[in-house]
Design a protein around this motif. Structure first.
Motif, short mmCIF file in Angstrom:
data_model
loop_
_atom_site.label_atom_id
_atom_site.label_comp_id
_atom_site.label_asym_id
_atom_site.label_seq_id
_atom_site.Cartn_x
_atom_site.Cartn_y
_atom_site.Cartn_z
N MET A 470 45.41 -5.65 -16.71
CA MET A 470 44.47 -6.61 -17.27
C MET A 470 44.03 -6.23 -18.67
SD MET A 470 44.36 -8.99 -15.14
CE MET A 470 43.07 -9.95 -15.94
N ALA A 471 44.15 -4.93 -19.01
CA ALA A 471 43.78 -4.48 -20.36
C ALA A 471 44.90 -4.71 -21.37
CB ALA A 471 43.43 -2.99 -20.32
N LEU A 472 46.08 -5.10 -20.90
CA LEU A 472 47.19 -5.39 -21.81
C LEU A 472 46.90 -6.70 -22.56
CD1 LEU A 472 50.21 -4.51 -19.44
CD2 LEU A 472 49.36 -3.16 -21.38
N PRO A 473 47.56 -6.93 -23.71
CA PRO A 473 47.25 -8.12 -24.53
C PRO A 473 47.30 -9.44 -23.77
CG PRO A 473 48.70 -6.62 -25.71
CD PRO A 473 48.56 -6.07 -24.33
N HIS A 474 48.25 -9.61 -22.88
CA HIS A 474 48.38 -10.87 -22.15
C HIS A 474 48.34 -10.64 -20.64
CE1 HIS A 474 49.34 -12.81 -25.94
NE2 HIS A 474 50.26 -11.88 -26.16
N GLY A 475 47.74 -9.55 -20.23
CA GLY A 475 47.61 -9.28 -18.80
C GLY A 475 48.96 -9.21 -18.11
N TYR A 476 49.06 -9.92 -17.01
CA TYR A 476 50.31 -9.90 -16.22
C TYR A 476 51.46 -10.60 -16.95
CZ TYR A 476 48.02 -7.98 -12.10
OH TYR A 476 47.37 -7.15 -11.23
N ASP A 477 51.15 -11.38 -17.97
CA ASP A 477 52.18 -12.08 -18.73
C ASP A 477 52.60 -11.31 -19.99
OD1 ASP A 477 52.27 -14.36 -16.99
OD2 ASP A 477 50.34 -14.96 -17.83
#
Length: 589
Positions: A470-477
């Motif tokens: 969730m902390a990634l730029p686009h979450g799971y996408d």
């Protein structure tokens, strides 16, 4: 993978022809159009001959009326319309048929590759495989379309021209066609030279692909050692070798083309000299002589097209040969005809007098193993490198087949089970995590195609991966990058664990799953693995011995087999191999 001998053209064609079966109607009509356009072309010399003969005599000149010329013009215009329509069909539908054939072959090749065992991929360069599945099969489109057409057109022209010209003048026709056997003989002599040259060239394309792939995938290592110049030198050598093979094929084409131009000139000389002498004797009319020249031009044009097509033909045959070289690679791990699905798995795994050696090495890796793992039991495998830990675990999902004895799951020989159902019951978490080019979500869903997004998110929560995702730029996408290069080792490992959580297999193999991680990542991933292992039969291969102290049983493998077996406490108190390994490990830390 490289074939030591060149396959016979007849054998290759016999195996290739069944691919036309689905498109037989298209092929037949395509050949009908080819024959039709050829007949339309062959009509011109007869029309010219008729006009010439009428124009040379006063009586004939009277019949050369405007109405006659108009009828001839309309007839020829009709022939050209038919020719244009037939050519359009050949160029559009015919080419599409060739593309469909190529597509079918590429699917069959990919399907066959999916059935091959690990042994094949451990001895074959990926670049070579990529060359065969892409560039080699590109050649098949043109070959499969033009080959039947060109040979039919040439055949029709030769037969029709021969029949028509024999009615005009037998001696001149025989002299003219007497050159053809020499041309055919010369083409046959060069056939093998062309094939060998193109095969070497295509193989070198595969080598270039392999080298580029190897260098680019290892670009971080290249740059860290400042070895860009070394990689460029290696590529230059490979590229230069490709140039040599390609130059050789062009030299053969030049020799072949030059010889055929000599034969062309010889045929024209025969027609001009012999035809002039026959006209002088009065045994050949001027109209007939004109028709001979036109037919000779058509024949030679057709032969030149065949000569030009020889290169394309040999490229196509080389592509087909390299296709069948892969298709002929045996699938040494296959389902038995009566194989059944593995269902209601409890997770009991037994090794009954198991022995194993690799195909290209007769040295036994495992021999006379007799072990039993109870359902839900956690087994850890330790021992020096090369003792067979990974090999033993690779035998359970049948990545390799035992060479002696048998492995049973819930009392059933795994060779009596379908590979799909067997592998669906086994989950693997490896040290070298492979993430596909795609999003985080797509990589998790790979564990269970068709599962929902909610299922994937829940699997990530169980694997302790949800928060960082969730902390990634686009979450799971978020796009992972090639082989997951945008993620850290610990992140990739937790995504791979989430993938196995989603799969939910009753049997689990952990192959040094934390050995490449830093201490913090190892702790997080270890917690995820412990959660994943609950209620499953687990095989853990570990170099970090502190991670397996809670295993139900530890097997200590050496080149002599399983030398020790017991719990961590039992083996420590025994003071044997395991105790020595554990002491060395903890002292190093």
């Amino acid at each position: 993978m490289q074939s030591a001998t060149t396959m016979k053209t007849t054998d290759l064609l016999r195996r290739f022809l069944p691919y036309y079966r689905k498109y037989l109607k298209t092929l037949v009509f395509d050949l009908f159009c080819a024959a039709l356009t050829t007949v339309c072309e062959l009509a011109l010399p007869l029309i010219v001959r008729e006009i010439t003969d009428r124009a040379l005599t006063p009586a004939g000149l009277e019949t050369l009326t405007a109405a006659f010329v108009l009828r001839i013009g309309v007839l020829y215009m009709l022939l050209r319309v038919i020719d244009a329509a037939g050519n359009y069909y050949m160029q559009s539908v015919g080419h599409i048929m060739g593309s469909k054939l190529e597509t079918d072959m590429r699917y069959d090749l990919f399907h066959h590759l999916q059935q091959l065992s690990f042994h094949y991929f451990s001895t074959t360069k990926v670049g070579q495989i990529m060359s065969r599945i892409t560039s080699d099969l590109f050649e098949v489109t043109e070959f499969s379309h033009h080959c039947p057409e060109e040979f039919l057109i040439a055949g029709v022209k030769i037969i029709v021209s021969f029949s028509v010209l024999m009615h005009m003048n037998i001696p001149l026709t025989l002299m003219m066609f007497g050159v053809l056997p020499f041309m055919i003989y010369f083409a046959a002599r060069y056939n093998r030279k062309f094939r060998d040259a193109f095969k070497k060239r295509n193989r070198q394309v595969g080598e270039i692909n392999s080298q580029v792939e190897d260098s680019l995938l290892g670009i971080r290592v290249v740059k860290s050692f400042a070895n860009e110049a070394l990689e460029e030198e290696k590529f230059s050598q490979s590229n230069q070798r490709f140039l040599e093979y390609k130059s050789l094929s062009y030299r053969y084409m030049a020799e072949f083309g030059t010889a055929n131009r000599v034969f062309d000139g010889l045929m024209y000389i025969i027609i001009v000299v012999a035809g002039a002498l026959l006209i002088r004797k009065g045994s050949l009319g001027v109209g007939d002589f004109t028709a001979y020249l036109l037919y000779a031009n058509m024949l030679l044009t057709s032969i030149r097209r065949i000569v030009d097509y020889i290169e394309q033909f040999q490229r196509g045959m080389t592509g087909i040969e390299r296709f069948f070289e892969v298709m002929d690679a045996p699938s040494d791990i296959v389902d038995r005809p009566d194989a059944k699905r593995l269902t209601n798995v409890r997770g009991e795994v037994s090794f009954d007098n198991v022995g194993f050696h690799y195909q290209d090495d007769q040295a036994q890796v495992l021999h006379h193993l007799n072990l039993r793992v109870k359902p839900g039991q956690s087994v850890a495998l330790v021992g020096p490198s090369g003792s067979g830990k990974t090999t033993l675990c690779s035998l359970i999902p049948r990545f390799y087949d035992v060479t002696e004895g048998r492995i049973l799951i819930d009392g059933q020989d795994i060779r009596d089970l379908t590979q799909k159902s067997l592998r669906e019951a086994i989950g693997t978490v490896q040290q070298d995590v492979y993430l596909f080019s795609g999003t985080v979500l797509e990589n998790i869903l790979y564990g269970k195609p068709g599962a929902s997004r909610e299922d994937a998110v829940e699997a990530a929560r169980l694997a302790g991966a949800h928060d960082f995702i969730m902390a990634l730029p686009h979450g799971y996408d978020t796009y992972c990058g090639e082989r997951g290069v945008r993620l850290s080792g610990g992140q990739k490992q937790r995504i791979s664990i989430a993938r196995v959580f989603l799969k939910n297999p009753p049997i689990l193999i952990l192959d040094e799953a934390t050995s490449a991680l830093d201490n913090e990542s190892e702790h997080i991933v270890q917690q995820s693995l412990e959660k994943l292992a609950k209620g499953r039969t687990v095989f853990t291969i570990a170099h970090r011995l502190t991670t397996i102290r809670g295993a139900d049983v530890i097997w200590v493998l050496t080149d002599k087999g399983v030398e020790e077996m017991g719990t961590h406490a039992e083996l420590i108190s025994k003071g044997g191999i395991y105790a020595s390994l554990y002491r060395m490990y903890t002292e190093d830390r």
